[in-house]
Design an enzyme around this catalytic site. Sequence first.
Site, PDB file in Angstrom:
ATOM      1  N   GLU A 290      50.329  25.811  11.567  1.00  0.00           N
ATOM      2  CA  GLU A 290      51.627  26.498  11.456  1.00  0.00           C
ATOM      3  C   GLU A 290      51.473  27.980  11.122  1.00  0.00           C
ATOM      4  OE1 GLU A 290      54.776  24.436   9.525  1.00  0.00           O
ATOM      5  OE2 GLU A 290      54.006  22.483  10.117  1.00  0.00           O
TER       6      GLU A 290
ATOM      7  N   THR B 147      46.533  24.816   8.147  1.00  0.00           N
ATOM      8  CA  THR B 147      47.424  24.243   9.152  1.00  0.00           C
ATOM      9  C   THR B 147      47.553  25.143  10.379  1.00  0.00           C
ATOM     10  OG1 THR B 147      49.743  23.669   9.536  1.00  0.00           O
ATOM     11  CG2 THR B 147      49.339  25.327   7.866  1.00  0.00           C
TER      12      THR B 147
ATOM     13  N   LYS C  29      50.653  29.144   3.292  1.00  0.00           N
ATOM     14  CA  LYS C  29      49.333  28.703   3.754  1.00  0.00           C
ATOM     15  C   LYS C  29      48.585  29.886   4.378  1.00  0.00           C
ATOM     16  CE  LYS C  29      47.764  25.083   3.744  1.00  0.00           C
ATOM     17  NZ  LYS C  29      46.986  24.319   2.715  1.00  0.00           N
TER      18      LYS C  29
HETATM   19  P1  NAD Z   1      50.529  15.865   0.570  1.00  0.00           P
HETATM   20  O1  NAD Z   1      51.788  16.579   0.225  1.00  0.00           O
HETATM   21  O2  NAD Z   1      50.598  14.457   1.025  1.00  0.00           O
HETATM   22  O3  NAD Z   1      49.563  15.882  -0.699  1.00  0.00           O
HETATM   23  C1  NAD Z   1      49.372  17.024  -1.493  1.00  0.00           C
HETATM   24  C2  NAD Z   1      48.617  16.607  -2.752  1.00  0.00           C
HETATM   25  O4  NAD Z   1      48.384  17.788  -3.534  1.00  0.00           O
HETATM   26  C3  NAD Z   1      49.407  15.628  -3.631  1.00  0.00           C
HETATM   27  O5  NAD Z   1      48.558  14.599  -4.071  1.00  0.00           O
HETATM   28  C4  NAD Z   1      49.865  16.494  -4.806  1.00  0.00           C
HETATM   29  O6  NAD Z   1      50.023  15.765  -5.995  1.00  0.00           O
HETATM   30  C5  NAD Z   1      48.731  17.506  -4.886  1.00  0.00           C
HETATM   31  N1  NAD Z   1      49.143  18.759  -5.527  1.00  0.00           N
HETATM   32  C6  NAD Z   1      50.258  19.500  -5.246  1.00  0.00           C
HETATM   33  N2  NAD Z   1      50.315  20.572  -6.056  1.00  0.00           N
HETATM   34  C7  NAD Z   1      49.195  20.529  -6.840  1.00  0.00           C
HETATM   35  C8  NAD Z   1      48.665  21.360  -7.864  1.00  0.00           C
HETATM   36  N3  NAD Z   1      49.307  22.478  -8.250  1.00  0.00           N
HETATM   37  N4  NAD Z   1      47.498  21.029  -8.441  1.00  0.00           N
HETATM   38  C9  NAD Z   1      46.837  19.899  -8.052  1.00  0.00           C
HETATM   39  N5  NAD Z   1      47.305  19.055  -7.119  1.00  0.00           N
HETATM   40  C10 NAD Z   1      48.457  19.376  -6.506  1.00  0.00           C
HETATM   41  O7  NAD Z   1      49.797  16.795   1.622  1.00  0.00           O
HETATM   42  P2  NAD Z   1      48.921  16.383   2.901  1.00  0.00           P
HETATM   43  O8  NAD Z   1      49.820  16.115   4.040  1.00  0.00           O
HETATM   44  O9  NAD Z   1      47.892  15.395   2.493  1.00  0.00           O
HETATM   45  O10 NAD Z   1      48.218  17.795   3.204  1.00  0.00           O
HETATM   46  C11 NAD Z   1      46.968  18.117   2.575  1.00  0.00           C
HETATM   47  C12 NAD Z   1      46.551  19.500   3.020  1.00  0.00           C
HETATM   48  O11 NAD Z   1      46.421  19.536   4.435  1.00  0.00           O
HETATM   49  C13 NAD Z   1      47.565  20.592   2.672  1.00  0.00           C
HETATM   50  O12 NAD Z   1      46.856  21.738   2.267  1.00  0.00           O
HETATM   51  C14 NAD Z   1      48.306  20.849   3.968  1.00  0.00           C
HETATM   52  O13 NAD Z   1      48.762  22.181   4.042  1.00  0.00           O
HETATM   53  C15 NAD Z   1      47.209  20.579   4.982  1.00  0.00           C
HETATM   54  N6  NAD Z   1      47.663  20.098   6.296  1.00  0.00           N
HETATM   55  C16 NAD Z   1      48.498  19.033   6.400  1.00  0.00           C
HETATM   56  C17 NAD Z   1      48.865  18.555   7.654  1.00  0.00           C
HETATM   57  C18 NAD Z   1      49.774  17.355   7.832  1.00  0.00           C
HETATM   58  O14 NAD Z   1      50.156  17.055   8.961  1.00  0.00           O
HETATM   59  N7  NAD Z   1      50.118  16.636   6.765  1.00  0.00           N
HETATM   60  C19 NAD Z   1      48.385  19.201   8.792  1.00  0.00           C
HETATM   61  C20 NAD Z   1      47.544  20.306   8.665  1.00  0.00           C
HETATM   62  C21 NAD Z   1      47.170  20.736   7.384  1.00  0.00           C
HETATM   63  O1  TDX Z   2      63.562  13.715   9.822  1.00  0.00           O
HETATM   64  C1  TDX Z   2      62.938  14.470  10.575  1.00  0.00           C
HETATM   65  N1  TDX Z   2      63.396  14.661  11.853  1.00  0.00           N
HETATM   66  C2  TDX Z   2      62.777  15.498  12.736  1.00  0.00           C
HETATM   67  O2  TDX Z   2      63.225  15.642  13.881  1.00  0.00           O
HETATM   68  C3  TDX Z   2      61.734  15.162  10.171  1.00  0.00           C
HETATM   69  C4  TDX Z   2      61.202  14.980   8.784  1.00  0.00           C
HETATM   70  C5  TDX Z   2      61.130  15.986  11.081  1.00  0.00           C
HETATM   71  N2  TDX Z   2      61.639  16.167  12.317  1.00  0.00           N
HETATM   72  C6  TDX Z   2      60.925  17.051  13.267  1.00  0.00           C
HETATM   73  C7  TDX Z   2      60.561  18.416  12.734  1.00  0.00           C
HETATM   74  C8  TDX Z   2      59.270  18.720  13.453  1.00  0.00           C
HETATM   75  O3  TDX Z   2      59.541  19.276  14.736  1.00  0.00           O
HETATM   76  O4  TDX Z   2      59.691  16.407  13.558  1.00  0.00           O
HETATM   77  C9  TDX Z   2      58.620  17.359  13.651  1.00  0.00           C
HETATM   78  C10 TDX Z   2      57.578  17.023  12.601  1.00  0.00           C
HETATM   79  O5  TDX Z   2      58.159  17.310  11.335  1.00  0.00           O
HETATM   80  P1  TDX Z   2      57.328  17.134   9.970  1.00  0.00           P
HETATM   81  O6  TDX Z   2      56.771  15.758   9.918  1.00  0.00           O
HETATM   82  O7  TDX Z   2      58.176  17.600   8.857  1.00  0.00           O
HETATM   83  O8  TDX Z   2      56.088  18.104  10.222  1.00  0.00           O
HETATM   84  P2  TDX Z   2      56.006  19.668  10.564  1.00  0.00           P
HETATM   85  O9  TDX Z   2      57.186  20.397  10.115  1.00  0.00           O
HETATM   86  O10 TDX Z   2      55.619  19.777  12.013  1.00  0.00           O
HETATM   87  O11 TDX Z   2      54.762  20.078   9.625  1.00  0.00           O
HETATM   88  C11 TDX Z   2      53.636  19.181   9.505  1.00  0.00           C
HETATM   89  O12 TDX Z   2      52.564  19.585  10.286  1.00  0.00           O
HETATM   90  C12 TDX Z   2      51.777  20.636   9.842  1.00  0.00           C
HETATM   91  C13 TDX Z   2      53.219  18.972   8.062  1.00  0.00           C
HETATM   92  O13 TDX Z   2      54.330  18.638   7.286  1.00  0.00           O
HETATM   93  C14 TDX Z   2      52.513  20.164   7.513  1.00  0.00           C
HETATM   94  O14 TDX Z   2      52.025  19.894   6.211  1.00  0.00           O
HETATM   95  C15 TDX Z   2      51.376  20.501   8.400  1.00  0.00           C
HETATM   96  O15 TDX Z   2      50.756  21.669   7.964  1.00  0.00           O
END
Ligand code: NAD
Ligand code: TDX
Length: 384
Positions: free
Chosen positions: A139, A137, A167
């Site tokens: 972050e 990420t 991370k």
């Molecule tokens: P998510 O929370 O939707 O999914 C995570 C998945 O991992 C789930 O299916 C969960 O069951 C599985 N999991 C959790 N712990 C586990 C374990 N111990 N063993 C096996 N499986 C396990 O997450 P996401 O949003 O799809 O993110 C996926 C990856 O991308 C993460 O590594 C996250 O850090 C990274 N990422 C996410 C975002 C975002 O905006 N969502 C952005 C940048 C990077």
């Molecule tokens: O209810 C809310 N109200 C609000 O204002 C939530 C859930 C979030 N927020 C704000 C917090 C952040 O500034 O919105 C922005 C986005 O929040 P999230 O969706 O929780 O994402 P963020 O904290 O930015 O992190 C996400 O991006 C990087 C993902 O959750 C991470 O998994 C990824 O690595």
Amino acid sequence: MSNSRTPEILVTGGAGFIGANFVRRRLASDPGARVCVLDALTYAGNRESVADLESDGRLHFVHGDIRDGELVLGLLRERSIRTIVHFAAESHVDRSILGPDAFVDTNVVGTHELLKAARTVWLDEAPGTHRFHHVSTDEVYGSLEPDDPAFSETTPYAPNSPYAASKAASDHLVRAYQHTFGLETTTSNCSNNYGPFQFPEKLIPLVLMNMLAGKSLPIYGDGSNVRDWLFVEDHCRGIEAILERGAPGRVYNIGGLNEQRNIDLVRLLCEVVDGRLSGDAELAERFPDCPASRGDRCDSLITFVKDRPGHDRRYAIDATRIENELGFRPVETFETGLAKTVDWYLANGEWCARIADGSYREWIDRQYAERTETFPNQPKRVAR
Ligand code: NAD
Ligand code: TDX
């Protein structure tokens, strides 16, 4: 049932948001592709997100934990896996503030178990071509001031939340296994994703599902925090480009070229939903509690709530490296991506209903009950 044309890959976290989109895309784009999903099905994992793909034998689903080193070793050996795409993680910043332990366990210890198993099988037992791709990420780089340059791959790490710190630790372990043992790794650091199958604790699906249910749309602080948003399929395309053409040991930032203040994003989403529901009697009937179904505006539900502790102000990605070296650029604009996302949530009521069961609603309600206290001098509205 195995197809010998394309080697099977291991996708950890393939029942989560991005992992499921990646698996779906891979199996749809290559008829010879085979995927083994390893997922612990935590609260964030949904087997339904990939269940329809299991019938033709190209998707092998293993319900298990990445921290189980013996299980991982067995999968790599028995299924002759030479590529791991590692998504599995605890991924929600707010949950990491409430309970950091699971983040260290899964994101740090879990990643290390995968690296150890990959090293044993790919370097010691059966040396040859292999790839460990680690999905991380933006972050890890910390928070930007309004005029700071965007994060590049050489920006020093400065993680602020327990999630980001876990991370960052996993990124360092991946780097160390490449540098010290010669494990062939790549890492991608990506900005905020949105799209189908996202668990509604994250901003976009949370406010979307809340507006359809006529519930308040919680905006942390004054709503001026900035995130860079990328449609999930573009993230998956970026990872594919790295797997195909990325150099071992290289790190790539992936971004959407799309910085938005939270308040502007939520207002835009409100406008999209207003537009969809106001002229559609069938949708209005399905979502009677949505203000748009009565001809009102969804932005009437916006509520400013107590801020997230340590809330990062701004993320932005300098994606020059992946564009210059691998020719990757996102194809979706924010408008097209948001429209696809809204349409997917409107069309997939069953998936949403299964997710928004009692335990989810209980967690969300508890979480937001604690946020009813407002900031001193907090504006009710932020200028457009
Ligand atoms: P998510 O929370 O939707 O999914 C995570 C998945 O991992 C789930 O299916 C969960 O069951 C599985 N999991 C959790 N712990 C586990 C374990 N111990 N063993 C096996 N499986 C396990 O997450 P996401 O949003 O799809 O993110 C996926 C990856 O991308 C993460 O590594 C996250 O850090 C990274 N990422 C996410 C975002 C975002 O905006 N969502 C952005 C940048 C990077
Ligand atoms: O209810 C809310 N109200 C609000 O204002 C939530 C859930 C979030 N927020 C704000 C917090 C952040 O500034 O919105 C922005 C986005 O929040 P999230 O969706 O929780 O994402 P963020 O904290 O930015 O992190 C996400 O991006 C990087 C993902 O959750 C991470 O998994 C990824 O690595």
